[in-house]
Write a protein that holds these residues in place. Sequence first.
Motif, PDB file in Angstrom:
ATOM      1  N   TRP A 127     -52.941   8.663 -36.047  1.00 23.71           N
ATOM      2  CA  TRP A 127     -52.982   9.444 -37.354  1.00 23.71           C
ATOM      3  C   TRP A 127     -52.558  11.569 -36.278  1.00 23.71           C
ATOM      4  N   ASP A 128     -53.014  11.596 -35.349  1.00 23.81           N
ATOM      5  CA  ASP A 128     -52.718  13.293 -34.966  1.00 23.81           C
ATOM      6  C   ASP A 128     -51.193  13.898 -35.054  1.00 23.81           C
ATOM      7  N   GLU A 129     -50.409  12.275 -35.279  1.00 25.31           N
ATOM      8  CA  GLU A 129     -49.240  13.270 -35.371  1.00 25.31           C
ATOM      9  C   GLU A 129     -48.961  13.027 -36.692  1.00 25.31           C
ATOM     10  N   VAL A 130     -49.590  12.625 -37.009  1.00 23.43           N
ATOM     11  CA  VAL A 130     -49.727  12.614 -39.262  1.00 23.43           C
ATOM     12  C   VAL A 130     -50.185  13.978 -39.464  1.00 23.43           C
ATOM     13  N   ARG A 132     -50.671  16.549 -37.882  1.00 19.99           N
ATOM     14  CA  ARG A 132     -49.888  18.033 -36.961  1.00 19.99           C
ATOM     15  C   ARG A 132     -48.250  17.650 -38.337  1.00 19.99           C
ATOM     16  N   GLU A 133     -47.932  16.905 -38.719  1.00 21.26           N
ATOM     17  CA  GLU A 133     -46.847  16.999 -39.308  1.00 21.26           C
ATOM     18  C   GLU A 133     -46.914  17.638 -41.263  1.00 21.26           C
ATOM     19  N   ASN A 134     -48.135  16.994 -40.761  1.00 22.82           N
ATOM     20  CA  ASN A 134     -48.885  17.166 -42.442  1.00 22.82           C
ATOM     21  C   ASN A 134     -49.177  18.978 -42.277  1.00 22.82           C
ATOM     22  N   ALA A 135     -49.662  19.479 -41.218  1.00 19.76           N
ATOM     23  CA  ALA A 135     -50.440  20.261 -41.201  1.00 19.76           C
ATOM     24  C   ALA A 135     -48.870  21.740 -41.492  1.00 19.76           C
ATOM     25  N   GLU A 136     -47.407  21.016 -40.662  1.00 19.77           N
ATOM     26  CA  GLU A 136     -46.498  21.519 -40.242  1.00 19.77           C
ATOM     27  C   GLU A 136     -45.471  22.235 -41.510  1.00 19.77           C
ATOM     28  N   TRP A 137     -46.112  21.153 -42.336  1.00 19.33           N
ATOM     29  CA  TRP A 137     -44.930  21.486 -43.821  1.00 19.33           C
ATOM     30  C   TRP A 137     -45.321  21.007 -44.428  1.00 19.33           C
ATOM     31  N   ARG A 138     -47.128  21.172 -45.091  1.00 17.92           N
ATOM     32  CA  ARG A 138     -47.717  21.282 -46.418  1.00 17.92           C
ATOM     33  C   ARG A 138     -47.165  21.635 -47.192  1.00 17.92           C
ATOM     34  N   TRP A 139     -47.087  23.189 -46.886  1.00 18.05           N
ATOM     35  CA  TRP A 139     -46.050  24.197 -47.846  1.00 18.05           C
ATOM     36  C   TRP A 139     -44.699  24.488 -47.503  1.00 18.05           C
ATOM     37  N   ARG A 140     -43.869  24.448 -46.680  1.00 25.08           N
ATOM     38  CA  ARG A 140     -42.812  24.093 -46.508  1.00 25.08           C
ATOM     39  C   ARG A 140     -41.515  23.229 -46.631  1.00 25.08           C
ATOM     40  N   ARG A 141     -42.300  22.046 -46.762  1.00 24.66           N
ATOM     41  CA  ARG A 141     -41.613  21.023 -47.000  1.00 24.66           C
ATOM     42  C   ARG A 141     -40.805  21.157 -48.753  1.00 24.66           C
ATOM     43  N   PRO A 142     -39.336  21.081 -48.818  1.00 23.86           N
ATOM     44  CA  PRO A 142     -38.287  20.960 -49.950  1.00 23.86           C
ATOM     45  C   PRO A 142     -39.035  19.921 -50.893  1.00 23.86           C
ATOM     46  N   ALA A 143     -39.057  20.252 -52.450  1.00 23.25           N
ATOM     47  CA  ALA A 143     -39.643  19.285 -53.153  1.00 23.25           C
ATOM     48  C   ALA A 143     -38.653  18.188 -52.983  1.00 23.25           C
ATOM     49  N   ARG A 144     -36.996  17.973 -52.800  1.00 21.75           N
ATOM     50  CA  ARG A 144     -35.776  17.241 -52.528  1.00 21.75           C
ATOM     51  C   ARG A 144     -36.349  15.653 -51.323  1.00 21.75           C
ATOM     52  N   ASP A 145     -37.249  16.512 -50.446  1.00 22.82           N
ATOM     53  CA  ASP A 145     -37.674  15.911 -49.169  1.00 22.82           C
ATOM     54  C   ASP A 145     -39.685  15.658 -49.437  1.00 22.82           C
ATOM     55  N   ARG A 146     -39.735  15.215 -50.092  1.00 28.08           N
ATOM     56  CA  ARG A 146     -40.814  14.909 -50.705  1.00 28.08           C
ATOM     57  C   ARG A 146     -40.222  13.091 -51.397  1.00 28.08           C
ATOM     58  N   LEU A 147     -42.399  12.586 -50.990  1.00 27.81           N
ATOM     59  CA  LEU A 147     -42.067  11.244 -52.335  1.00 27.81           C
ATOM     60  C   LEU A 147     -41.797  11.684 -53.477  1.00 27.81           C
ATOM     61  N   HIS A 148     -41.311  10.717 -53.919  1.00 25.32           N
ATOM     62  CA  HIS A 148     -41.410  11.096 -55.745  1.00 25.32           C
ATOM     63  C   HIS A 148     -42.014   9.527 -55.985  1.00 25.32           C
ATOM     64  N   ALA A 169     -46.752   5.296 -43.221  1.00 26.54           N
ATOM     65  CA  ALA A 169     -46.808   3.728 -43.057  1.00 26.54           C
ATOM     66  C   ALA A 169     -48.723   3.731 -42.177  1.00 26.54           C
ATOM     67  N   ARG A 170     -48.824   5.034 -41.442  1.00 24.36           N
ATOM     68  CA  ARG A 170     -50.461   4.794 -41.154  1.00 24.36           C
ATOM     69  C   ARG A 170     -51.271   5.427 -41.707  1.00 24.36           C
ATOM     70  N   TYR A 171     -51.563   5.466 -43.170  1.00 27.90           N
ATOM     71  CA  TYR A 171     -52.761   5.193 -44.344  1.00 27.90           C
ATOM     72  C   TYR A 171     -52.517   4.151 -44.662  1.00 27.90           C
ATOM     73  N   ILE A 172     -51.600   3.023 -44.613  1.00 32.44           N
ATOM     74  CA  ILE A 172     -51.405   1.777 -44.935  1.00 32.44           C
ATOM     75  C   ILE A 172     -52.222   1.028 -43.761  1.00 32.44           C
ATOM     76  N   LEU A 173     -51.431   1.192 -42.648  1.00 34.95           N
ATOM     77  CA  LEU A 173     -51.853   0.184 -41.270  1.00 34.95           C
ATOM     78  C   LEU A 173     -53.717   0.729 -41.351  1.00 34.95           C
ATOM     79  N   ASP A 174     -53.894   2.034 -41.784  1.00 39.52           N
ATOM     80  CA  ASP A 174     -55.504   1.954 -41.220  1.00 39.52           C
ATOM     81  C   ASP A 174     -56.401   1.164 -42.054  1.00 39.52           C
TER      82      ASP A 174
END
Length: 212
Positions: A127-130, A132-148, A169-174
């Motif tokens: 969860w810490d890794e997830v 951290r990634e979400n916080a880093e990319w929340r507003w910067r991840r381009p639309a093409r690199d998201r789940l559609h 996958a972390r969300y499902i495993l949880d």
Amino acid sequence: MQLEINVHRARLEPDEYRVIRPVHPITGAVLADRNPWYTFESTAAAAFQVTGLWLLAARSRHSLVHIPLRGNQPPDPASPTECGELDLVLGHSRSGFAPNRWKALRRRLDRGQPQTVAWNPNDVLTWDEVHRENAEWRWRRPARDRLHETVQAHTLILLGTADNFSHTARYILDLALWQPDPDILDYHSATLHPSDGQLDQRGQGIYLIRWS
């Protein structure tokens, strides 16, 4: 852990497709559209199976992973879902697959070849890794690199990147790892929200529920 799959193939001119399905039906999960959320309800065993398939989608850049769920009964009678409404397909957005071809592709799949693949829950990010990634990319991840998300032929089709699938996958495993109190009728939930950085911001969130 071992995951038994069938690998199917079909040709839709001018392309040939590879579709992975679990050998054994996943009966302990349902998926429904409860606009503005998709809801995924699951038992522990089903969540483990889906996690394995989710990780397989992350590393199978040239395949679609099809998880039939439609028609399943919800895992808990307290659920407001009467029965599963949607199947689930996971795939890579850069594979070029057009979701509106899913119905025709599904109809043409061959009988498939059985295989066994290994996966390890310890390979799923913490969860810490997830976070951290979400916080880093929340507003910067381009639309093409998201789940559609697209719904075609009673199927929720999620197309994204290997990074999207490995993180979510972390969300499902949880759901699978949650240990309920045997004396309390309870449930555990998590949300994949468009503002988290993995889903397309114009799409619906996914509400995940594990009933005790």
